[in-house]
Write an enzyme that holds these catalytic residues in place. Structure first.
Site, PDB file in Angstrom:
ATOM      1  N   PRO A   1      65.351  -8.724 -47.303  1.00  0.00           N
ATOM      2  CA  PRO A   1      65.453  -7.488 -46.520  1.00  0.00           C
ATOM      3  C   PRO A   1      64.321  -7.399 -45.500  1.00  0.00           C
ATOM      4  O   PRO A   1      63.178  -7.768 -45.794  1.00  0.00           O
ATOM      5  CB  PRO A   1      65.359  -6.372 -47.562  1.00  0.00           C
TER       6      PRO A   1
ATOM      7  N   GLY B   1      58.381  -5.827 -47.061  1.00  0.00           N
ATOM      8  CA  GLY B   1      57.209  -6.408 -47.712  1.00  0.00           C
ATOM      9  C   GLY B   1      57.517  -7.688 -48.473  1.00  0.00           C
ATOM     10  O   GLY B   1      56.721  -8.148 -49.271  1.00  0.00           O
ATOM     11  N   LEU B   2      58.687  -8.287 -48.201  1.00  0.00           N
ATOM     12  CA  LEU B   2      59.021  -9.531 -48.913  1.00  0.00           C
ATOM     13  C   LEU B   2      58.883 -10.762 -48.010  1.00  0.00           C
ATOM     14  O   LEU B   2      59.341 -11.843 -48.345  1.00  0.00           O
ATOM     15  CB  LEU B   2      60.442  -9.452 -49.492  1.00  0.00           C
ATOM     16  N   GLY B   3      58.237 -10.571 -46.870  1.00  0.00           N
ATOM     17  CA  GLY B   3      57.892 -11.725 -46.036  1.00  0.00           C
ATOM     18  C   GLY B   3      59.030 -12.257 -45.183  1.00  0.00           C
ATOM     19  O   GLY B   3      59.069 -13.458 -44.872  1.00  0.00           O
TER      20      GLY B   3
ATOM     21  N   SER C   1      59.753 -12.058 -41.986  1.00  0.00           N
ATOM     22  CA  SER C   1      59.404 -12.690 -40.697  1.00  0.00           C
ATOM     23  C   SER C   1      58.737 -14.047 -40.909  1.00  0.00           C
ATOM     24  O   SER C   1      59.068 -15.028 -40.227  1.00  0.00           O
ATOM     25  CB  SER C   1      58.505 -11.760 -39.867  1.00  0.00           C
ATOM     26  N   ALA C   2      57.835 -14.133 -41.889  1.00  0.00           N
ATOM     27  CA  ALA C   2      57.158 -15.419 -42.128  1.00  0.00           C
ATOM     28  C   ALA C   2      58.145 -16.442 -42.678  1.00  0.00           C
ATOM     29  O   ALA C   2      58.062 -17.632 -42.354  1.00  0.00           O
ATOM     30  CB  ALA C   2      55.995 -15.220 -43.103  1.00  0.00           C
TER      31      ALA C   2
ATOM     32  N   ASP D   1      50.905 -14.074 -45.718  1.00  0.00           N
ATOM     33  CA  ASP D   1      52.361 -14.229 -45.845  1.00  0.00           C
ATOM     34  C   ASP D   1      52.805 -15.642 -45.463  1.00  0.00           C
ATOM     35  O   ASP D   1      53.535 -16.302 -46.212  1.00  0.00           O
ATOM     36  CB  ASP D   1      53.099 -13.232 -44.937  1.00  0.00           C
TER      37      ASP D   1
END
Ligand code: PMV
Length: 318
Positions: A101, A105-107, A109-110, A152
């Site tokens: 999602p 906060g689950l990264g 984009s990285a 991240d």
């Protein structure tokens, strides 16, 4: 040429977020239950050098050259070309599929940056080492979050638990004890960049108070690093809850996140805290394996939009 495909996990910050931006240590874990997969299909019969980019999550279906030069996808592909001293990609279709999602906060984009970097380099026949993938993904993270600490991209590029401190070599952690984490999505989109800006403003107006918070949070990360080796989950849980309290004091929690933390603890979690930038996003709870299902359903009944059960296992012995 067959399709090239690369995957990258998501991540969760176990402890130390925000303070890590100010040089304190933090710990992050890769979460492979959510993933980005990047597929590149060659178009050997194409008449032009068109590179098509399709990212379903962002509704993107366009020519690479029509993206702004600073668009993270364009920038990632161009960074790989620069790294390899190659001037263009042959005609192809780049597909990005992510189950992570966005803004949670689950990264996400990285993870896209890492999967796309690897897929592009592999497509060109020059796989890149993790250290280079990580360097490129860090530059891309700057486009998203302006002043990222680098945690991240590091945990995702190495796909291993990391003990991370800015400007020091990345320490990969070997976890010897299994852990069960519940990752409860508050359903509220949090902007990491805004949360980091807010903390920076507060730090500038009360530097001594905020440096005190950061040192305390860093101390928690150091203790948790030691406890991960002994497997004392109760003590780790208590420290996670203390970390949440400090994040609340620096102003990045929300009543909805505090509520999910309370519900997790009242339902039997060893401890819980918000994870990542905050002001939305996820709460992470460390839970006893036998009560994970019950705690998960309590979180869902108490407002969590989704709850992921992440089982962190020690690496298999050879
Ligand atoms: O919101 P996330 O999961 O990308 O985490 C951000 C973590 C911060 O410490 C707040 C920022 C950073 O760059 O480390």
């Amino acid at each position: 040429m067959p399709a090239i495909s690369s995957s990258a996990p998501g991540k969760i910050i176990l402890c130390g977020e925000h303070a890590v931006v100010y040089g304190q240590p933090a710990i992050a874990l890769p979460i492979s239950d959510v993933q980005t997969r990047c597929v590149i299909l060659a178009k050997p019969n194409a008449i032009t050098r068109q590179v098509l980019v399709k990212d379903h999550a962002f509704g993107l279906d366009t020519d690479l050259s029509s993206l702004k030069p600073e668009h993270p996808i364009r920038k990632t592909i161009e960074s790989v070309l620069t790294e390899l001293s190659i001037d263009h990609l042959p005609a192809c279709e780049v597909q990005i599929h992510s189950t992570i999602p966005h803004s949670g906060g689950l990264g996400s984009s990285a993870s896209i940056a890492v999967a796309l970097t690897r897929a592009t380099a592999n497509f060109l026949g020059h796989p890149l080492e993790d250290i280079i993938v990580n360097k490129i993904a860090f530059e891309i993270e700057k486009l998203h979050h302006r002043t990222p600490s680098g945690i991240d991209n590091s945990v995702i590029a190495y796909a291993k638990p990391v003990f991370y401190m800015k400007d020091t070599p990345i320490e990969l952690l070997k976890l010897d004890h299994p852990m069960v984490l519940l990752i409860a999505d508050s359903g509220i989109k949090g902007s990491t960049a805004k949360a980091v800006d807010l903390v920076r403003k507060r730090w500038k107006s009360s530097p001594i108070e905020f440096e005190g918070y950061f040192v305390e949070i860093g101390g928690i990360a150091l203790k948790i690093k030691r406890l991960l080796q002994t497997g004392d989950l109760e003590e780790i849980g208590e420290l996670l809850t203390n970390n949440h309290q400090l994040l609340k004091e620096i102003g990045v929690s929300l009543p909805e996140l505090d509520h999910l933390v309370d519900v997790a603890i009242r339902s039997g979690a060893y401890g819980a805290k918000l994870s990542g930038g905050g002001m939305g996003g996820n709460v992470v709870a460390l839970v006893p394996p036998d009560t994970a299902a019950q705690i998960r359903s309590n979180l869902l009944r108490s407002g969590a939009a989704h709850v992921l059960v992440a089982r962190i296992s020690p690496p298999a012995r050879r």
